[in-house]
Design a protein around this motif. Sequence first.
Motif, PDB file in Angstrom:
ATOM      1  N   GLY A 102     -18.225  14.194   7.372  1.00  0.00           N
ATOM      2  CA  GLY A 102     -17.526  15.418   6.950  1.00  0.00           C
ATOM      3  C   GLY A 102     -16.538  15.138   5.825  1.00  0.00           C
ATOM      4  O   GLY A 102     -16.458  15.896   4.853  1.00  0.00           O
ATOM      5  N   GLN A 103     -15.774  14.037   5.928  1.00  0.00           N
ATOM      6  CA  GLN A 103     -14.827  13.677   4.870  1.00  0.00           C
ATOM      7  C   GLN A 103     -15.557  13.347   3.574  1.00  0.00           C
ATOM      8  O   GLN A 103     -15.123  13.750   2.487  1.00  0.00           O
ATOM      9  N   TYR A 105     -18.416  14.489   2.626  1.00  0.00           N
ATOM     10  CA  TYR A 105     -18.961  15.730   2.082  1.00  0.00           C
ATOM     11  C   TYR A 105     -17.873  16.523   1.362  1.00  0.00           C
ATOM     12  O   TYR A 105     -18.105  17.076   0.291  1.00  0.00           O
ATOM     13  N   GLU A 106     -16.669  16.541   1.949  1.00  0.00           N
ATOM     14  CA  GLU A 106     -15.546  17.236   1.295  1.00  0.00           C
ATOM     15  C   GLU A 106     -15.217  16.595  -0.053  1.00  0.00           C
ATOM     16  O   GLU A 106     -14.991  17.291  -1.039  1.00  0.00           O
ATOM     17  N   GLN A 107     -15.159  15.258  -0.087  1.00  0.00           N
ATOM     18  CA  GLN A 107     -14.868  14.558  -1.341  1.00  0.00           C
ATOM     19  C   GLN A 107     -15.963  14.820  -2.371  1.00  0.00           C
ATOM     20  O   GLN A 107     -15.681  14.983  -3.555  1.00  0.00           O
ATOM     21  N   TYR A 108     -17.197  14.875  -1.920  1.00  0.00           N
ATOM     22  CA  TYR A 108     -18.310  15.146  -2.826  1.00  0.00           C
ATOM     23  C   TYR A 108     -18.164  16.528  -3.452  1.00  0.00           C
ATOM     24  O   TYR A 108     -18.397  16.715  -4.644  1.00  0.00           O
ATOM     25  N   ASN A 109     -17.776  17.509  -2.642  1.00  0.00           N
ATOM     26  CA  ASN A 109     -17.624  18.868  -3.161  1.00  0.00           C
ATOM     27  C   ASN A 109     -16.448  18.981  -4.131  1.00  0.00           C
ATOM     28  O   ASN A 109     -16.452  19.839  -4.998  1.00  0.00           O
ATOM     29  N   LYS A 110     -15.438  18.125  -3.980  1.00  0.00           N
ATOM     30  CA  LYS A 110     -14.284  18.145  -4.885  1.00  0.00           C
ATOM     31  C   LYS A 110     -14.586  17.449  -6.208  1.00  0.00           C
ATOM     32  O   LYS A 110     -13.880  17.661  -7.185  1.00  0.00           O
TER      33      LYS A 110
END
Length: 169
Positions: A102-103, A105-110
């Motif tokens: 999940g972390q 994926y969040e970094q990827y989206n940022k």
Amino acid sequence: PPPATREVQEEKEEHIADVLQDTVSDIGRTVLKSSNPLAELKDKYQASVQKFVTGGIVGYAGGALVKYFSLSVLKAVSVAFAGILVAVAGGWIGKDSSPLVGQMYEQYNKFDTKAAEKEVYKRLDLNKDGKVDHKDIKEVLVRTERMLIKNNISLSIGSIAGVVAGLWR
């Protein structure tokens, strides 16, 4: 002549092809006109030949070592990776990875891919014309040629030839 012309004349670049052509011409003239061409060629080119051979031997050894160790390291990493996968699959190691995923994926989206792509193109555009093309590759070759000539061409070419031979053996 005007100052711009003078600068161009002073800045005449030496190219590898020119150096090699001059050397071959000199060898030909020496062989044809000298009474003792072998001795004269030895006096002229002994240091360059020694540097070329030394560079070739060192390069060959380096290339052979890189090839040997890269295959050994690749095998070791592959075995270790397979072992870790078996251990994770068996439940012997590891933990719940969903928070980590999940972390990530969040970094990827940022991550701003457009800015990263722009920066990569900026770094690859060596001639600063706004696009990456064959002219940039030519600029890399010109810079490499300048470096080889500036830093003792016979040793450099010998080393490069040796590394290639060592990797292909």
